[in-house]
Scaffold this motif. Structure first.
Motif, PDB file in Angstrom:
ATOM      1  N   GLN A 102       2.550   1.813  -3.473  1.00  0.00           N
ATOM      2  CA  GLN A 102       1.335   2.391  -4.487  1.00  0.00           C
ATOM      3  C   GLN A 102       1.121   3.896  -4.091  1.00  0.00           C
ATOM      4  O   GLN A 102       0.926   4.642  -5.058  1.00  0.00           O
ATOM      5  N   GLN A 103       1.131   4.104  -2.834  1.00  0.00           N
ATOM      6  CA  GLN A 103       0.623   5.613  -2.546  1.00  0.00           C
ATOM      7  C   GLN A 103       1.957   6.555  -2.713  1.00  0.00           C
ATOM      8  O   GLN A 103       1.645   7.561  -3.013  1.00  0.00           O
ATOM      9  N   GLY A 152      -2.404   5.782  -5.938  1.00  0.00           N
ATOM     10  CA  GLY A 152      -3.102   6.907  -5.208  1.00  0.00           C
ATOM     11  C   GLY A 152      -4.331   6.677  -4.746  1.00  0.00           C
ATOM     12  O   GLY A 152      -5.045   7.620  -4.312  1.00  0.00           O
ATOM     13  N   GLN A 153      -4.956   5.528  -4.521  1.00  0.00           N
ATOM     14  CA  GLN A 153      -6.220   5.189  -3.756  1.00  0.00           C
ATOM     15  C   GLN A 153      -5.838   4.446  -2.453  1.00  0.00           C
ATOM     16  O   GLN A 153      -5.411   3.310  -2.317  1.00  0.00           O
ATOM     17  N   PRO A 154      -6.228   5.563  -1.463  1.00  0.00           N
ATOM     18  CA  PRO A 154      -5.692   5.013  -0.032  1.00  0.00           C
ATOM     19  C   PRO A 154      -6.779   3.947   0.269  1.00  0.00           C
ATOM     20  O   PRO A 154      -6.375   3.018   1.067  1.00  0.00           O
ATOM     21  N   LYS A 155      -7.952   3.705   0.029  1.00  0.00           N
ATOM     22  CA  LYS A 155      -8.594   2.580   0.564  1.00  0.00           C
ATOM     23  C   LYS A 155      -8.589   1.621  -0.564  1.00  0.00           C
ATOM     24  O   LYS A 155      -8.827   1.653  -1.402  1.00  0.00           O
ATOM     25  N   ARG A 156      -8.332   0.349  -0.257  1.00  0.00           N
ATOM     26  CA  ARG A 156      -7.996  -0.941  -0.809  1.00  0.00           C
ATOM     27  C   ARG A 156      -9.514  -1.634  -1.060  1.00  0.00           C
ATOM     28  O   ARG A 156     -10.325  -1.518  -0.086  1.00  0.00           O
ATOM     29  N   PRO A 157      -9.963  -1.846  -2.111  1.00  0.00           N
ATOM     30  CA  PRO A 157     -11.030  -2.722  -2.309  1.00  0.00           C
ATOM     31  C   PRO A 157     -11.292  -3.869  -1.399  1.00  0.00           C
ATOM     32  O   PRO A 157     -10.406  -4.565  -1.034  1.00  0.00           O
ATOM     33  N   THR A 214      -4.980  -5.885  -7.957  1.00  0.00           N
ATOM     34  CA  THR A 214      -4.916  -4.800  -6.635  1.00  0.00           C
ATOM     35  C   THR A 214      -4.036  -3.663  -7.035  1.00  0.00           C
ATOM     36  O   THR A 214      -4.386  -2.694  -6.104  1.00  0.00           O
ATOM     37  N   GLN A 243       0.767  -1.234  -0.066  1.00  0.00           N
ATOM     38  CA  GLN A 243      -0.068  -0.101  -0.153  1.00  0.00           C
ATOM     39  C   GLN A 243       0.684   1.195  -0.117  1.00  0.00           C
ATOM     40  O   GLN A 243       0.817   2.246  -0.705  1.00  0.00           O
ATOM     41  N   MET A 258      -3.713  -0.065  -7.722  1.00  0.00           N
ATOM     42  CA  MET A 258      -4.549   1.015  -7.978  1.00  0.00           C
ATOM     43  C   MET A 258      -4.051   2.300  -7.351  1.00  0.00           C
ATOM     44  O   MET A 258      -4.088   2.665  -6.206  1.00  0.00           O
TER      45      MET A 258
END
Length: 90
Positions: free
Chosen positions: A20-21, A76-81, A72, A17, A74
């Motif tokens: 990704q961010q 810049g998206q802080p909340k993971r699906p 998985t 995570q 994604m």
């Protein structure tokens, strides 16, 4: 199990995570490729055949890591699906 549990657990991996961010896709992919190892080791006690295939079969390991990254990644998206509920399925 593979299609739901592993992507969900990889998506929740803190190091992945963070990459990704705070990094580009290439660096996120490098960190991602480490995450399935951590996840599979956690699943080892319940899924010994999965661990054997993941450890001994490089094609299977590559398929897992490539599939999970595509499911998985994604940026810049802080909340993971939520893959476990089916809501995050691409």
């Amino acid at each position: 199990m593979i299609a739901e549990d592993i992507p969900a657990k990889v998506a929740q991996d803190t190091a992945y995570q963070n990459a990704q961010q705070n990094s580009d896709k290439q660096n996120a992919k490098l960190e991602h490729d480490k995450a399935p190892n951590r996840v599979v080791l956690d699943l080892l006690s319940d899924h010994t055949e999965l661990f054997k295939q993941f450890s001994d079969n490089p094609n299977f390991k590559r398929w897992i890591t490539d599939s999970v990254f595509e499911a998985t990644y994604m940026p810049g998206q802080p909340k993971r699906p939520d893959f476990a509920s089916g809501l995050g399925t691409p």
